[in-house]
Design an enzyme around this catalytic site. Structure first.
Site, PDB file in Angstrom:
ATOM      1  N   ASP A   1       3.289   9.438  -3.833  1.00 59.90           N
ATOM      2  CA  ASP A   1       3.341   8.258  -2.976  1.00 59.90           C
ATOM      3  C   ASP A   1       4.818   7.906  -2.791  1.00 59.90           C
ATOM      4  O   ASP A   1       5.494   7.506  -3.740  1.00 59.90           O
ATOM      5  CB  ASP A   1       2.577   7.111  -3.661  1.00 59.90           C
ATOM      6  CG  ASP A   1       2.637   5.808  -2.878  1.00 59.90           C
ATOM      7  OD1 ASP A   1       3.363   5.741  -1.867  1.00 59.90           O
ATOM      8  OD2 ASP A   1       1.950   4.849  -3.294  1.00 59.90           O
TER       9      ASP A   1
ATOM     10  N   LYS B   1       8.194   0.016   5.317  1.00 59.44           N
ATOM     11  CA  LYS B   1       9.447  -0.156   4.583  1.00 59.44           C
ATOM     12  C   LYS B   1      10.561   0.598   5.335  1.00 59.44           C
ATOM     13  O   LYS B   1      11.224   0.002   6.163  1.00 59.44           O
ATOM     14  CB  LYS B   1       9.337   0.323   3.132  1.00 59.44           C
ATOM     15  CG  LYS B   1       8.488  -0.631   2.252  1.00 59.44           C
ATOM     16  CD  LYS B   1       7.084  -0.217   2.158  1.00 59.44           C
ATOM     17  CE  LYS B   1       6.286  -0.772   1.002  1.00 59.44           C
ATOM     18  NZ  LYS B   1       5.997  -2.182   0.955  1.00 59.44           N
TER      19      LYS B   1
ATOM     20  N   TRP C   1       1.261   0.201  -8.363  1.00 57.89           N
ATOM     21  CA  TRP C   1       0.738   1.050  -7.284  1.00 57.89           C
ATOM     22  C   TRP C   1       0.150   2.348  -7.806  1.00 57.89           C
ATOM     23  O   TRP C   1      -0.888   2.804  -7.310  1.00 57.89           O
ATOM     24  CB  TRP C   1       1.825   1.303  -6.232  1.00 57.89           C
ATOM     25  CG  TRP C   1       2.125   0.041  -5.494  1.00 57.89           C
ATOM     26  CD1 TRP C   1       3.260  -0.706  -5.576  1.00 57.89           C
ATOM     27  CD2 TRP C   1       1.239  -0.684  -4.607  1.00 57.89           C
ATOM     28  NE1 TRP C   1       3.141  -1.838  -4.787  1.00 57.89           N
ATOM     29  CE2 TRP C   1       1.922  -1.847  -4.183  1.00 57.89           C
ATOM     30  CE3 TRP C   1      -0.049  -0.457  -4.135  1.00 57.89           C
ATOM     31  CZ2 TRP C   1       1.346  -2.777  -3.310  1.00 57.89           C
ATOM     32  CZ3 TRP C   1      -0.621  -1.383  -3.272  1.00 57.89           C
ATOM     33  CH2 TRP C   1       0.072  -2.521  -2.858  1.00 57.89           C
TER      34      TRP C   1
HETATM   35  N1  PMP Z   1       2.132   2.353  -2.544  1.00 64.19           N
HETATM   36  C1  PMP Z   1       3.277   1.661  -2.653  1.00 64.19           C
HETATM   37  C2  PMP Z   1       4.372   2.212  -3.505  1.00 64.19           C
HETATM   38  C3  PMP Z   1       3.442   0.457  -1.960  1.00 64.19           C
HETATM   39  O1  PMP Z   1       4.579  -0.227  -2.061  1.00 64.19           O
HETATM   40  C4  PMP Z   1       2.386  -0.020  -1.136  1.00 64.19           C
HETATM   41  C5  PMP Z   1       2.500  -1.288  -0.333  1.00 64.19           C
HETATM   42  N2  PMP Z   1       3.475  -2.154  -0.672  1.00 64.19           N
HETATM   43  C6  PMP Z   1       1.215   0.735  -1.073  1.00 64.19           C
HETATM   44  C7  PMP Z   1       1.128   1.911  -1.778  1.00 64.19           C
HETATM   45  C8  PMP Z   1       0.058   0.286  -0.226  1.00 64.19           C
HETATM   46  O2  PMP Z   1       0.376   0.471   1.104  1.00 64.19           O
HETATM   47  P1  PMP Z   1      -0.573  -0.059   2.255  1.00 64.19           P
HETATM   48  O3  PMP Z   1      -0.623  -1.548   2.133  1.00 64.19           O
HETATM   49  O4  PMP Z   1       0.097   0.398   3.514  1.00 64.19           O
HETATM   50  O5  PMP Z   1      -1.910   0.554   2.071  1.00 64.19           O
END
Ligand code: PMP
Length: 369
Positions: free
Chosen positions: A181, A205, A111
């Site tokens: 994040d 989450k 991520w």
């Molecule tokens: N950052 C992290 C740490 C994640 O776990 C996720 C999704 N699992 C995201 C960003 C992306 O989130 P979204 O799909 O809501 O854009």
């Protein structure tokens, strides 16, 4: 090989536990309340699915949501709280557009790598530490990165949902604004909001369901976005419109409000942290007990929320998942990019669910080890 007698799997448990990484399990109390309130929302005469976002009833939801989040996270009064759409993925672009150029990234998993790549699309950004070559097994130590003076901000992903790598303290940013994040760990343990210029987390989450993203920011840290930036990607537009620059996801916002009240009812973030630590330790103890299971993450960087693991004998993994599902332990498959297994044990996963999984794992290891 196991003998016939040993190979009988644990009896199926009466209730099942859902270990998906997100969208993730919600507390049954929250589902029950949503269900009970669905036909008519708080005397408004319509359901929450139909309620107007400028109605007094929704204004109350907004006010309570912000108040509860401020209290739970001890958000300083001069910080703003926004609810937005576009997920954490859109925040990957909004951070560089609004905090300034030359973002510095700590890349500790898939991520943060995505956040860095997205920043590079809209601005100059660089990874000041990158764990990609080592397969994302730890967060860096303080002496391993340097933040350039010209950096607009330092970005880190507190918990890497796929790799299971977590910062247990905010990284030192040498006076440069810190952007985080917190998607997969928000409200799982206390964090110091005041150490950050920007925090974002999509909801699916610990905050409810997909469709809404919480943003906490220090308005003083904002820069004017480059010309050509669409208005919805300018935080100031949402600040001025009090999170309503366009029609918001009313239902997701309502569920967020419910999750915050549920978190408070559980004793708040401190109580969550104690419970989450116990849950994580239970699983890591099983992983560490033998070499039947493997987890590559350095002990100091282990995630409390997502526990990825493999079987030493990878040929047994399909059977593990099959037997686990038959026992009521659902969605334990690892991310499609990494395979293996992953147990996501967010706030709403009860300790009984983790204890059942730990017992299943011990039993499986006894039978096939
Ligand atoms: N950052 C992290 C740490 C994640 O776990 C996720 C999704 N699992 C995201 C960003 C992306 O989130 P979204 O799909 O809501 O854009």
């Amino acid at each position: 090989m196991a003998t016939g007698a040993e190979a009988a799997p644990l009896a199926a448990v009466p209730c099942s536990y859902y270990f998906g990484a997100g969208p993730a399990v919600l507390p049954p109390e929250v589902i029950a309340e949503i269900r009970a309130e669905l036909p008519a929302f708080r005397g408004s005469g319509v359901s929450i699915l139909e309620l107007g976002h400028r109605s007094p009833e929704f204004r109350t939801v907004m006010r309570e949501t912000e108040g509860d989040l401020r209290e739970l996270m001890a958000i300083p009064p001069d910080y703003a709280v926004l609810c937005m759409q576009g997920g954490a993925t859109l925040q990957f672009a909004m951070a560089p557009l609004n905090l300034g150029d030359h973002g510095a990234y700590l890349v500790t998993g898939q991520w943060s790598a995505k956040a860095w790549r997205e920043a590079e699309r809209v601005a100059d950004a660089q990874a000041v530490w990158d764990g990609t070559a080592d397969g994302y097994t730890r967060v860096p130590e303080r002496h391993e990165w340097r933040v350039p003076h010209a950096a607009g901000y330092l970005h880190y992903t507190v918990n890497e949902t796929i790799a299971g790598v977590e910062f247990h303290a905010a990284p030192a940013s040498a006076g440069v604004p810190l952007a985080a994040d917190m998607t997969s760990m928000i409200l799982s343990r206390p964090v110091k909001v005041s150490e950050h210029a920007l925090i974002y987390a999509s909801a699916q989450k610990n905050l409810g369901i997909a469709g809404i993203t919480v943003v906490i920011l220090n308005p003083a840290a904002l820069r004017t976005p480059p010309r050509g930036t669409p208005s919805l990607l300018d935080y100031r537009v949402s600040l001025e419109a009090e999170s309503l620059p366009h029609t918001p996801p009313v239902f997701a916002w309502y569920v967020l409000g419910k999750m915050l009240k549920w978190t408070r009812s559980q004793g708040g973030v401190g109580a969550m942290a104690a419970r989450n630590q116990r849950k994580a330790e239970l699983l890591y103890a099983v992983l560490d007990a033998s070499d039947f299971y493997l987890n590559a993450v350095d002990k100091s960087s282990r995630s409390w929320m997502n526990v990825p693991f493999r079987l030493h004998d990878q040929k047994l993994e399909a059977l593990f998942l099959q037997e686990a599902a038959a026992t009521g332990l659902k969605n334990l498959a690892g991310h499609r990019s990494s395979g293996g297994m992953r147990a996501s044990i967010y706030n709403a996963m009860p300790e009984a669910g983790v204890a059942t999984l730990a017992e299943f794992m011990r039993d499986f290891a006894r039978r096939y080890g």
